[in-house]
Design a protein around this motif. Sequence first.
Motif, PDB file in Angstrom:
ATOM      1  N   ASP A   8       0.830  -1.201   0.000  1.00 40.91           N
ATOM      2  CA  ASP A   8       0.000   0.000   0.000  1.00 40.91           C
ATOM      3  C   ASP A   8       0.865   1.252   0.000  1.00 40.91           C
ATOM      4  OD1 ASP A   8      -2.586   1.283   0.087  1.00 40.91           O
ATOM      5  OD2 ASP A   8      -2.194   1.734   2.200  1.00 40.91           O
ATOM      6  N   ASP A   9       1.917   1.252   0.793  1.00 45.02           N
ATOM      7  CA  ASP A   9       2.835   2.393   0.837  1.00 45.02           C
ATOM      8  C   ASP A   9       3.521   2.598  -0.509  1.00 45.02           C
ATOM      9  OD1 ASP A   9       2.146   2.736   3.492  1.00 45.02           O
ATOM     10  OD2 ASP A   9       4.016   1.887   4.284  1.00 45.02           O
ATOM     11  N   ALA A  10       3.941   1.512  -1.148  1.00 44.14           N
ATOM     12  CA  ALA A  10       4.599   1.611  -2.449  1.00 44.14           C
ATOM     13  C   ALA A  10       3.638   2.152  -3.504  1.00 44.14           C
ATOM     14  CB  ALA A  10       5.144   0.251  -2.873  1.00 44.14           C
ATOM     15  N   ALA A  11       2.392   1.693  -3.476  1.00 45.92           N
ATOM     16  CA  ALA A  11       1.395   2.179  -4.432  1.00 45.92           C
ATOM     17  C   ALA A  11       1.089   3.651  -4.188  1.00 45.92           C
ATOM     18  CB  ALA A  11       0.121   1.346  -4.330  1.00 45.92           C
ATOM     19  N   ALA A  12       1.013   4.047  -2.935  1.00 43.05           N
ATOM     20  CA  ALA A  12       0.730   5.448  -2.608  1.00 43.05           C
ATOM     21  C   ALA A  12       1.829   6.372  -3.126  1.00 43.05           C
ATOM     22  CB  ALA A  12       0.574   5.618  -1.096  1.00 43.05           C
ATOM     23  N   ALA A  13       3.049   5.888  -3.129  1.00 38.86           N
ATOM     24  CA  ALA A  13       4.181   6.714  -3.552  1.00 38.86           C
ATOM     25  C   ALA A  13       4.134   7.065  -5.030  1.00 38.86           C
ATOM     26  CB  ALA A  13       5.490   5.997  -3.235  1.00 38.86           C
ATOM     27  N   VAL A  14       3.428   6.272  -5.822  1.00 44.85           N
ATOM     28  CA  VAL A  14       3.389   6.524  -7.270  1.00 44.85           C
ATOM     29  C   VAL A  14       1.987   6.827  -7.789  1.00 44.85           C
ATOM     30  CG1 VAL A  14       5.448   5.134  -7.695  1.00 44.85           C
ATOM     31  CG2 VAL A  14       3.184   4.067  -7.832  1.00 44.85           C
ATOM     32  N   ALA A  15       0.992   6.797  -6.924  1.00 42.90           N
ATOM     33  CA  ALA A  15      -0.400   6.981  -7.357  1.00 42.90           C
ATOM     34  C   ALA A  15      -0.660   8.410  -7.815  1.00 42.90           C
ATOM     35  CB  ALA A  15      -1.351   6.628  -6.223  1.00 42.90           C
ATOM     36  N   VAL A  16      -1.389   8.527  -8.913  1.00 44.69           N
ATOM     37  CA  VAL A  16      -1.793   9.835  -9.438  1.00 44.69           C
ATOM     38  C   VAL A  16      -3.303   9.884  -9.682  1.00 44.69           C
ATOM     39  CG1 VAL A  16       0.460  10.341 -10.457  1.00 44.69           C
ATOM     40  CG2 VAL A  16      -1.275   9.134 -11.809  1.00 44.69           C
ATOM     41  N   ALA A  17      -4.016   8.860  -9.261  1.00 40.38           N
ATOM     42  CA  ALA A  17      -5.464   8.778  -9.469  1.00 40.38           C
ATOM     43  C   ALA A  17      -6.081   8.115  -8.237  1.00 40.38           C
ATOM     44  CB  ALA A  17      -5.767   7.964 -10.725  1.00 40.38           C
ATOM     45  N   PRO A  18      -7.401   8.156  -8.117  1.00 50.81           N
ATOM     46  CA  PRO A  18      -8.050   7.492  -6.981  1.00 50.81           C
ATOM     47  C   PRO A  18      -7.655   6.021  -6.931  1.00 50.81           C
ATOM     48  CG  PRO A  18      -9.637   8.826  -8.178  1.00 50.81           C
ATOM     49  CD  PRO A  18      -8.376   8.805  -9.005  1.00 50.81           C
ATOM     50  N   ARG A  19      -7.544   5.500  -5.725  1.00 51.19           N
ATOM     51  CA  ARG A  19      -7.179   4.099  -5.558  1.00 51.19           C
ATOM     52  C   ARG A  19      -7.748   3.559  -4.258  1.00 51.19           C
ATOM     53  NH1 ARG A  19      -2.956   2.545  -2.443  1.00 51.19           N
ATOM     54  NH2 ARG A  19      -2.024   4.148  -1.158  1.00 51.19           N
ATOM     55  N   VAL A  20      -7.808   2.274  -4.171  1.00 50.90           N
ATOM     56  CA  VAL A  20      -8.214   1.604  -2.945  1.00 50.90           C
ATOM     57  C   VAL A  20      -7.000   1.572  -2.027  1.00 50.90           C
ATOM     58  CG1 VAL A  20      -9.040  -0.564  -1.959  1.00 50.90           C
ATOM     59  CG2 VAL A  20      -9.888   0.185  -4.189  1.00 50.90           C
ATOM     60  N   THR A  21      -7.216   1.889  -0.767  1.00 51.06           N
ATOM     61  CA  THR A  21      -6.123   1.877   0.200  1.00 51.06           C
ATOM     62  C   THR A  21      -6.387   0.851   1.288  1.00 51.06           C
ATOM     63  OG1 THR A  21      -7.114   3.518   1.665  1.00 51.06           O
ATOM     64  CG2 THR A  21      -5.756   4.346  -0.171  1.00 51.06           C
ATOM     65  N   LEU A  22      -5.335   0.451   1.940  1.00 51.53           N
ATOM     66  CA  LEU A  22      -5.484  -0.467   3.062  1.00 51.53           C
ATOM     67  C   LEU A  22      -6.353   0.169   4.143  1.00 51.53           C
ATOM     68  CD1 LEU A  22      -4.848  -3.154   4.382  1.00 51.53           C
ATOM     69  CD2 LEU A  22      -2.665  -2.185   5.170  1.00 51.53           C
ATOM     70  N   ALA A  23      -6.178   1.449   4.374  1.00 46.79           N
ATOM     71  CA  ALA A  23      -6.985   2.142   5.388  1.00 46.79           C
ATOM     72  C   ALA A  23      -8.465   2.133   5.014  1.00 46.79           C
ATOM     73  CB  ALA A  23      -6.491   3.572   5.567  1.00 46.79           C
ATOM     74  N   SER A  24      -8.773   2.314   3.728  1.00 47.83           N
ATOM     75  CA  SER A  24     -10.183   2.319   3.321  1.00 47.83           C
ATOM     76  C   SER A  24     -10.802   0.932   3.479  1.00 47.83           C
ATOM     77  CB  SER A  24     -10.345   2.823   1.880  1.00 47.83           C
ATOM     78  OG  SER A  24      -9.811   1.919   0.934  1.00 47.83           O
ATOM     79  N   ILE A  25     -10.015  -0.095   3.261  1.00 51.38           N
ATOM     80  CA  ILE A  25     -10.510  -1.459   3.454  1.00 51.38           C
ATOM     81  C   ILE A  25     -10.706  -1.736   4.945  1.00 51.38           C
ATOM     82  CG2 ILE A  25      -9.877  -3.900   3.268  1.00 51.38           C
ATOM     83  CD1 ILE A  25      -8.543  -3.150   0.602  1.00 51.38           C
ATOM     84  N   GLU A  26      -9.720  -1.390   5.751  1.00 46.75           N
ATOM     85  CA  GLU A  26      -9.828  -1.613   7.198  1.00 46.75           C
ATOM     86  C   GLU A  26     -11.060  -0.913   7.769  1.00 46.75           C
ATOM     87  OE1 GLU A  26      -8.164  -3.594   9.136  1.00 46.75           O
ATOM     88  OE2 GLU A  26      -6.253  -3.975   8.141  1.00 46.75           O
ATOM     89  N   ALA A  27     -11.379   0.274   7.252  1.00 45.33           N
ATOM     90  CA  ALA A  27     -12.529   1.034   7.748  1.00 45.33           C
ATOM     91  C   ALA A  27     -13.848   0.340   7.434  1.00 45.33           C
ATOM     92  CB  ALA A  27     -12.523   2.436   7.149  1.00 45.33           C
ATOM     93  N   LYS A  28     -13.853  -0.551   6.469  1.00 46.42           N
ATOM     94  CA  LYS A  28     -15.084  -1.242   6.078  1.00 46.42           C
ATOM     95  C   LYS A  28     -15.273  -2.564   6.802  1.00 46.42           C
ATOM     96  CE  LYS A  28     -15.507   1.033   1.689  1.00 46.42           C
ATOM     97  NZ  LYS A  28     -15.747   0.939   0.280  1.00 46.42           N
ATOM     98  N   ILE A  29     -14.314  -2.970   7.608  1.00 41.47           N
ATOM     99  CA  ILE A  29     -14.424  -4.233   8.342  1.00 41.47           C
ATOM    100  C   ILE A  29     -15.133  -3.978   9.669  1.00 41.47           C
ATOM    101  CG2 ILE A  29     -13.161  -6.114   9.447  1.00 41.47           C
ATOM    102  CD1 ILE A  29     -10.929  -5.614   7.359  1.00 41.47           C
ATOM    103  N   ALA A  30     -16.283  -4.616   9.823  1.00 44.79           N
ATOM    104  CA  ALA A  30     -17.065  -4.461  11.054  1.00 44.79           C
ATOM    105  C   ALA A  30     -16.585  -5.420  12.138  1.00 44.79           C
ATOM    106  CB  ALA A  30     -18.545  -4.700  10.767  1.00 44.79           C
ATOM    107  N   ARG A  31     -16.263  -6.634  11.737  1.00 39.87           N
ATOM    108  CA  ARG A  31     -15.769  -7.616  12.704  1.00 39.87           C
ATOM    109  C   ARG A  31     -15.094  -8.753  11.965  1.00 39.87           C
ATOM    110  NH1 ARG A  31     -19.444 -12.046  13.671  1.00 39.87           N
ATOM    111  NH2 ARG A  31     -21.353 -11.757  12.475  1.00 39.87           N
ATOM    112  N   GLU A  32     -14.343  -9.544  12.714  1.00 37.52           N
ATOM    113  CA  GLU A  32     -13.661 -10.689  12.131  1.00 37.52           C
ATOM    114  C   GLU A  32     -13.778 -11.883  13.054  1.00 37.52           C
ATOM    115  OE1 GLU A  32      -9.068  -9.771  12.864  1.00 37.52           O
ATOM    116  OE2 GLU A  32     -10.134  -8.088  11.944  1.00 37.52           O
TER     117      GLU A  32
END
Length: 101
Positions: A8-32
């Motif tokens: 995720d960090d490597a992708a963020a370093a080169v991203a120039v458009a909207p993308r899915v992030t690890l943080a956005s995925i973690e925010a969608k997890i209600a329980r495990e």
Amino acid sequence: MSTLQQGDDAAAAVAVAPRVTLASIEAKIAREEYAVFGDVLTVCVLHTVNGFTVTGESACASPKNFNAELGQKFARERAIAKLWGFEGYLLREQLYAAATV
């Protein structure tokens, strides 16, 4: 740092458009939830806030190598990878819809 975070960090370093992030995925997890089968297989079930579920699995070849903490870590990472694919599809659909308006 997890391999998911590193990617995720490597992708963020080169991203120039909207993308899915690890943080956005973690925010969608209600329980495990986790279950162990036969002292070799760990299954992770991620429940999202919208009610969708995904699973991830981790197994060792020998029960002598079983480690509950590592089994959960690897199974969770695989479940997140599956969820990442769905989130990527959703983002692509949203970008397509916005471009065709």
